[in-house]
Motif scaffolding. Structure first.
Motif, PDB file in Angstrom:
ATOM      1  N   ILE A 184       1.754   9.306  -5.704  1.00 43.56           N
ATOM      2  CA  ILE A 184       2.335  10.634  -5.441  1.00 43.56           C
ATOM      3  C   ILE A 184       3.282  11.027  -6.579  1.00 43.56           C
ATOM      4  O   ILE A 184       3.244  12.160  -7.075  1.00 43.56           O
ATOM      5  CB  ILE A 184       3.073  10.658  -4.076  1.00 43.56           C
ATOM      6  N   VAL A 185       4.127  10.080  -6.990  1.00 44.17           N
ATOM      7  CA  VAL A 185       5.097  10.377  -8.060  1.00 44.17           C
ATOM      8  C   VAL A 185       4.370  10.692  -9.352  1.00 44.17           C
ATOM      9  O   VAL A 185       4.697  11.661 -10.051  1.00 44.17           O
ATOM     10  CB  VAL A 185       6.082   9.204  -8.215  1.00 44.17           C
ATOM     11  N   THR A 186       3.348   9.910  -9.733  1.00 44.01           N
ATOM     12  CA  THR A 186       2.634  10.168 -10.982  1.00 44.01           C
ATOM     13  C   THR A 186       1.778  11.429 -10.887  1.00 44.01           C
ATOM     14  O   THR A 186       1.590  12.138 -11.885  1.00 44.01           O
ATOM     15  CB  THR A 186       1.711   8.974 -11.339  1.00 44.01           C
ATOM     16  N   TYR A 187       1.306  11.774  -9.722  1.00 43.10           N
ATOM     17  CA  TYR A 187       0.486  12.968  -9.548  1.00 43.10           C
ATOM     18  C   TYR A 187       1.306  14.234  -9.741  1.00 43.10           C
ATOM     19  O   TYR A 187       0.831  15.215 -10.323  1.00 43.10           O
ATOM     20  CB  TYR A 187      -0.162  12.939  -8.155  1.00 43.10           C
TER      21      TYR A 187
ATOM     22  N   LYS B 179       0.834  -1.202   0.000  1.00 40.58           N
ATOM     23  CA  LYS B 179       0.000   0.000   0.000  1.00 40.58           C
ATOM     24  C   LYS B 179       0.869   1.253   0.000  1.00 40.58           C
ATOM     25  O   LYS B 179       0.554   2.240  -0.654  1.00 40.58           O
ATOM     26  CB  LYS B 179      -0.967   0.016   1.199  1.00 40.58           C
ATOM     27  N   LEU B 180       1.967   1.205   0.757  1.00 39.30           N
ATOM     28  CA  LEU B 180       2.882   2.336   0.785  1.00 39.30           C
ATOM     29  C   LEU B 180       3.529   2.535  -0.579  1.00 39.30           C
ATOM     30  O   LEU B 180       3.672   3.676  -1.051  1.00 39.30           O
ATOM     31  CB  LEU B 180       3.955   2.110   1.865  1.00 39.30           C
TER      32      LEU B 180
END
Length: 153
Positions: A148-151, A140-141
């Motif tokens: 987060i990276v793709t966002y 999940k992490l």
């Protein structure tokens, strides 16, 4: 009267034997100290017994206690300290030692087996609960970090 008895008891049971014990110990001869070690061991148990029998009062009982202490202090071959130590305290001590040894012989394997059982349960919990839980949290992490990276790209 009770105060006078307490002073007499203190002098007879403690002060005189303490002074005599110190004199013997000061000589440095361990063999000569043994009778006094026996006296103090017997006196300790006699005082414990006196606590248990504190309800008994009277001149006869007080006389018996005084005679017992005098017998324990008497410089004779069969004084009370030697007799009580040899024929009462040592046999009781030996019985307690045997009981402790037997109890340890029986109880120690059970404790070791219990320890092994707890270790086995802990291994099962770690492998069936903790590892899968940690894997889930890490997955999940990882998914969250990927999000987060793709966002922010």
């Amino acid at each position: 009267m009770a105060s006078g008895c307490n002073v007499g008891k203190t002098l007879l049971c403690f002060l005189l034997p303490a002074i005599l014990s110190l004199n013997i110990v000061a000589t440095g001869d361990p063999e000569e100290s043994k009778p006094w070690l026996r006296y103090w061991a017997v006196l300790s148990f006699a005082l414990l017994l006196e606590l248990l029998l504190e309800k008994i009062e009277g001149a006869a009982f007080t006389t018996v206690k005084v005679l017992f202490v005098v017998w324990c202090l008497a410089p004779v071959e069969y004084n009370g300290s030697d007799v009580v130590f040899q024929y009462v305290l040592l046999p009781v001590h030996d019985c307690v030692q045997i009981l402790a040894t037997e109890t340890t012989a029986i109880g120690l394997p059970l404790i070791i087996k219990s320890k092994e059982g707890v270790e086995d349960i802990f291994k099962i919990l770690v492998s069936t609960v903790l590892h899968p839980l940690l894997e889930l949290v890490l997955n999940k992490l990882s998914e969250f970090m990927s999000f987060i990276v793709t966002y922010y790209e």
